[in-house]
Scaffold this active site. Structure first.
Site, short mmCIF file in Angstrom:
data_model
loop_
_atom_site.label_atom_id
_atom_site.label_comp_id
_atom_site.label_asym_id
_atom_site.label_seq_id
_atom_site.Cartn_x
_atom_site.Cartn_y
_atom_site.Cartn_z
N GLY A 207 0.81 -1.23 0.00
CA GLY A 207 0.00 0.00 0.00
C GLY A 207 0.84 1.27 0.00
CD GLU A 210 -1.94 7.29 -5.12
OE1 GLU A 210 -3.11 6.98 -5.36
OE2 GLU A 210 -1.60 7.90 -4.09
CG ASP A 221 2.07 13.24 -5.34
OD1 ASP A 221 1.05 13.94 -5.46
OD2 ASP A 221 2.44 12.76 -4.25
CE LYS A 225 3.60 14.79 -1.64
NZ LYS A 225 4.09 13.47 -1.29
N GLY A 340 0.63 8.09 4.86
CA GLY A 340 -0.14 7.29 5.81
C GLY A 340 -1.43 7.99 6.14
N1 LIG Z 1 -2.95 8.24 1.40
C1 LIG Z 1 -2.00 9.00 1.95
O1 LIG Z 1 -1.15 8.54 2.72
C2 LIG Z 1 -1.94 10.47 1.61
C3 LIG Z 1 -0.94 11.27 2.21
C4 LIG Z 1 -0.91 12.64 1.93
C5 LIG Z 1 -1.85 13.19 1.09
N2 LIG Z 1 -2.79 12.38 0.49
C6 LIG Z 1 -3.76 13.02 -0.40
O2 LIG Z 1 -5.05 12.86 0.17
C7 LIG Z 1 -6.03 12.81 -0.86
C8 LIG Z 1 -6.86 11.55 -0.67
O3 LIG Z 1 -6.02 10.42 -0.74
P1 LIG Z 1 -6.59 8.95 -0.47
O4 LIG Z 1 -5.39 8.09 -0.32
O5 LIG Z 1 -7.61 8.98 0.62
O6 LIG Z 1 -7.31 8.65 -1.87
P2 LIG Z 1 -8.47 7.59 -2.17
O7 LIG Z 1 -8.43 6.46 -1.19
O8 LIG Z 1 -8.38 7.30 -3.62
O9 LIG Z 1 -9.82 8.40 -1.86
C9 LIG Z 1 -10.25 9.48 -2.66
C10 LIG Z 1 -11.68 9.77 -2.28
O10 LIG Z 1 -12.09 10.94 -2.98
C11 LIG Z 1 -13.41 10.70 -3.49
N3 LIG Z 1 -13.70 11.63 -4.56
C12 LIG Z 1 -13.18 11.71 -5.80
N4 LIG Z 1 -13.74 12.73 -6.47
C13 LIG Z 1 -14.62 13.31 -5.63
C14 LIG Z 1 -15.52 14.40 -5.74
N5 LIG Z 1 -15.63 15.12 -6.84
N6 LIG Z 1 -16.29 14.70 -4.68
C15 LIG Z 1 -16.22 14.00 -3.54
N7 LIG Z 1 -15.40 12.94 -3.37
C16 LIG Z 1 -14.62 12.61 -4.41
C17 LIG Z 1 -13.37 9.25 -3.90
O11 LIG Z 1 -14.70 8.78 -4.10
P3 LIG Z 1 -15.04 7.26 -4.49
O12 LIG Z 1 -14.93 6.51 -3.19
O13 LIG Z 1 -16.42 7.36 -5.00
O14 LIG Z 1 -14.02 6.86 -5.52
C18 LIG Z 1 -12.67 8.66 -2.67
O15 LIG Z 1 -13.62 8.48 -1.62
C19 LIG Z 1 -5.25 12.84 -2.18
O16 LIG Z 1 -5.21 14.16 -2.66
C20 LIG Z 1 -3.85 12.38 -1.77
O17 LIG Z 1 -2.84 12.87 -2.63
C21 LIG Z 1 -2.86 11.06 0.75
#
Ligand SMILES: NC(=O)c1ccc[n+]([C@@H]2O[C@H](COP(=O)([O-])OP(=O)(O)OC[C@H]3O[C@@H](n4cnc5c(N)ncnc54)[C@H](OP(=O)(O)O)[C@@H]3O)[C@@H](O)[C@H]2O)c1
Length: 355
Positions: A207, A210, A221, A225, A340
């Site tokens: 995990g 992506e 990405d 940043k 995370g």
């Molecule tokens: N994961 C990490 O460790 C991490 C760390 C730092 C920053 N981030 C950032 O945090 C953000 C989310 O990451 P994630 O890992 O949680 O991604 P993710 O698991 O792919 O979740 C993205 C969510 O956004 C929803 N979404 C997409 N388009 C939307 C819209 N127009 N309106 C409302 N909801 C919408 C998706 O809906 P569906 O469920 O319907 O697909 C999903 O629920 C990203 O920008 C990422 O770069 C993540």
């Protein structure tokens, strides 16, 4: 003794009302935090994924969001979510963006200008075109706050430190570091004993990448940043001014995810050669972001010596080395887990609570 009738306590007016966009990995972690005592001054009044939303100005129980969304009939429309913020009679109204959606990001400035605070993990606006960054600057002039801690280093105190230094009259001279948890892990592990593709499969399974690892390997990405930090430091850099070295071979850039994953072995030979060259020079490979004093920005693979701070990273750690007019002899280094869901969600919560 006569009984004293005790009037039921009125539901307190929340000081802060929030709506959450995105209930993926980070959004779910935030919902968990919203159910803890730390978030008692907040009232969640709506949540949405890409297809559905659930809105209730009286308050949505964070633990019930997944179920409510699964049953929701309401399609996606931001207006009822904003209306629920207005109807909550809260002192502060906040849109939390935990999506990676560029369309939602393009609305951040509009929401700020309308008086809503925006707290975001979504980098698409601040790390996108310079015009978007400039729109954000004008939109916050009215007093609405843009909480962006989660956009860099999953909440490591990089942007807050930079702002504090600037507030004291210090200025950033150069910036260097490892800004991607997945690329950090891959190059911390890669010693030539196993093909790069095999490590990449492990990273994906764990995990750390992506679902389509090209999002990490392309360097885009990391570039976003770098732009966010540089712009916060006063460098008005356009997105086309960052030189980005992609680790995705040309032939694999246009294929679908499955085809890419089937052909991961094609990554191996170019990286094996780069690694052998670095080893012959007594160095190791790191995927670095760099900004020099003239504002030249580059992200890509670099050979670094064993005395370089990035050579000693472990796991998915990020590292940000800031040289400033006052941190000049040796840089100020901020290092720690840079990815995370739990820490990213905490960065979002921290920004909301700081309002
Ligand atoms: N994961 C990490 O460790 C991490 C760390 C730092 C920053 N981030 C950032 O945090 C953000 C989310 O990451 P994630 O890992 O949680 O991604 P993710 O698991 O792919 O979740 C993205 C969510 O956004 C929803 N979404 C997409 N388009 C939307 C819209 N127009 N309106 C409302 N909801 C919408 C998706 O809906 P569906 O469920 O319907 O697909 C999903 O629920 C990203 O920008 C990422 O770069 C993540």
């Amino acid at each position: 003794m006569s009984a004293v009738a005790i009037a039921p306590l009125a539901e307190p007016v929340p000081r802060t009302a929030i709506v959450l966009l995105g209930t993926g990995v980070v959004g779910r972690a935030l919902l968990t935090l919203l159910g803890t005592p730390a978030a008692r001054s907040l009232r969640l009044v709506g949540a949405a994924n890409s297809r559905r939303q659930h809105v209730l100005a009286d308050g949505v129980t964070p633990g019930e969001v997944a179920e409510r969304l699964a049953k929701a009939r309401e399609g996606r429309d931001n207006l009822p979510l904003l209306a629920a913020l207005d109807a909550a009679s809260a002192t502060r109204k906040v849109v939390v963006d935990a999506t990676a959606c560029a369309i939602e990001a393009s609305r951040h400035a509009e929401w700020l200008a309308a008086g809503y605070h925006v707290v975001t993990a979504n980098k698409a606006l601040a790390g996108g075109h310079l015009s978007g960054w400039r729109a954000l600057q004008s939109a916050t002039a009215g007093g609405a706050v843009y909480g962006d801690a989660a956009t860099v280093g999953a909440g490591l105190p990089v942007l807050s430190t930079l702002r504090r230094l600037r507030h004291c009259g210090d200025s950033l001279l150069t910036l260097e570091g490892v800004f991607s948890g997945s690329l950090s892990w891959l190059f911390n592990q890669y010693d030539g004993s196993r093909p790069f593709s095999s490590l990449l499969r492990d990273a994906r399974r764990l995990g750390f990448t992506e679902p389509d690892p090209r999002s990490d390997l392309s360097g885009e990405d990391v570039a976003r940043k770098l732009l966010i930090i540089a712009r916060n430091a006063g460098f008005a850099l356009g997105s086309d001014e960052v030189e980005v070295e992609s680790l995705v071979p040309e032939a694999l850039r246009g294929v679908d995810t499955k085809a890419f994953l089937d052909r991961l072995d094609e990554l191996d030979e170019p990286l094996r050669e780069r690694h052998a060259q670095a080893r012959a020079n007594g160095k190791v490979l790191r995927y670095l972001a760099r900004l020099n004093q003239r504002g030249r920005a580059r992200v890509g693979l670099v050979e670094v010596g064993h005395d370089h701070p990035a050579s000693r990273l472990s796991g998915t750690d990020n590292q940000f080395a800031l040289t400033t007019t006052r941190y000049h002899a040796t840089p100020l280094v901020i290092q720690g887990p840079g990815a995370g869901p739990e820490i990213t969600a905490q960065a979002l919560l921290g920004d909301v609570l700081a309002l």
